[in-house]
Design a protein around this motif. Sequence first.
Motif, PDB file in Angstrom:
ATOM      1  N   ARG A   1      50.260 -76.595  16.250  1.00 58.70           N
ATOM      2  CA  ARG A   1      49.110 -77.515  15.756  1.00 58.70           C
ATOM      3  C   ARG A   1      48.497 -76.551  14.582  1.00 58.70           C
ATOM      4  N   SER A   2      47.989 -77.281  13.559  1.00 56.75           N
ATOM      5  CA  SER A   2      46.945 -76.707  12.739  1.00 56.75           C
ATOM      6  C   SER A   2      45.815 -77.639  13.263  1.00 56.75           C
ATOM      7  N   PRO A   3      44.583 -77.262  12.807  1.00 60.12           N
ATOM      8  CA  PRO A   3      43.427 -78.018  13.142  1.00 60.12           C
ATOM      9  C   PRO A   3      43.483 -79.285  13.339  1.00 60.12           C
ATOM     10  N   GLU A   4      43.972 -79.960  12.194  1.00 57.43           N
ATOM     11  CA  GLU A   4      44.167 -81.433  11.693  1.00 57.43           C
ATOM     12  C   GLU A   4      45.439 -82.005  12.619  1.00 57.43           C
ATOM     13  N   ARG A   5      46.265 -81.344  12.780  1.00 60.39           N
ATOM     14  CA  ARG A   5      47.728 -82.231  13.099  1.00 60.39           C
ATOM     15  C   ARG A   5      48.565 -81.303  13.897  1.00 60.39           C
ATOM     16  N   GLU A   6      49.647 -82.207  14.686  1.00 63.57           N
ATOM     17  CA  GLU A   6      50.743 -81.184  14.961  1.00 63.57           C
ATOM     18  C   GLU A   6      51.705 -81.078  13.820  1.00 63.57           C
ATOM     19  N   VAL A   7      52.334 -79.998  13.790  1.00 61.68           N
ATOM     20  CA  VAL A   7      52.859 -79.523  12.627  1.00 61.68           C
ATOM     21  C   VAL A   7      54.420 -79.338  12.927  1.00 61.68           C
ATOM     22  N   PRO A   8      55.320 -80.412  12.483  1.00 60.31           N
ATOM     23  CA  PRO A   8      56.719 -80.298  12.752  1.00 60.31           C
ATOM     24  C   PRO A   8      57.655 -78.898  12.168  1.00 60.31           C
TER      25      PRO A   8
END
Length: 171
Positions: A140-147
Amino acid sequence: MKAARLDGLLADRDAWRPTHCSIAKTMDVVGTRSAILILREAYYGTTRFDDFAQRVGITEAVAASRLRELTAEGLFERQPYKEPGQRTRYEYVLTEKGRDLLPAVLALMQWGDKYLQGERGGPIAMSDDRSGEPVRVEVRSPEREVPLSDLRLTANFTEEELRRARGEASR
């Protein structure tokens, strides 16, 4: 699916070698089946030598070796205890360093649940004790799951450090 993006010094994959790779160093510490399963048992609350050997299904010699290695690496600390009428023995308690491996071990479990256990999934479900909501490991980043395709890797070393690692003289 695209791979992670390699930026800066990492962009030319032939120009560098992962000689100090953190994944390789971690595998040197916990890369055996018995080490990971001992950690699993510690996360489930096991602290005593005999219980580790029995629950992991390993010999006492293997348990002693793994616990000694994991303690030397700082993942466990030995704490004395004494049952009435018995000699002093030691239990193995996770340190912060050992607890910090929890996401990696849970990620292995999550992967196994998805790809090795069939439609029903694994035998153990993870949930938040406070909310009851399911828990999962993710990047994750603070905003979203990172593919993987949106993951950017940059060097945490300088060009000079890279030249020294390759044995080249300073320019």
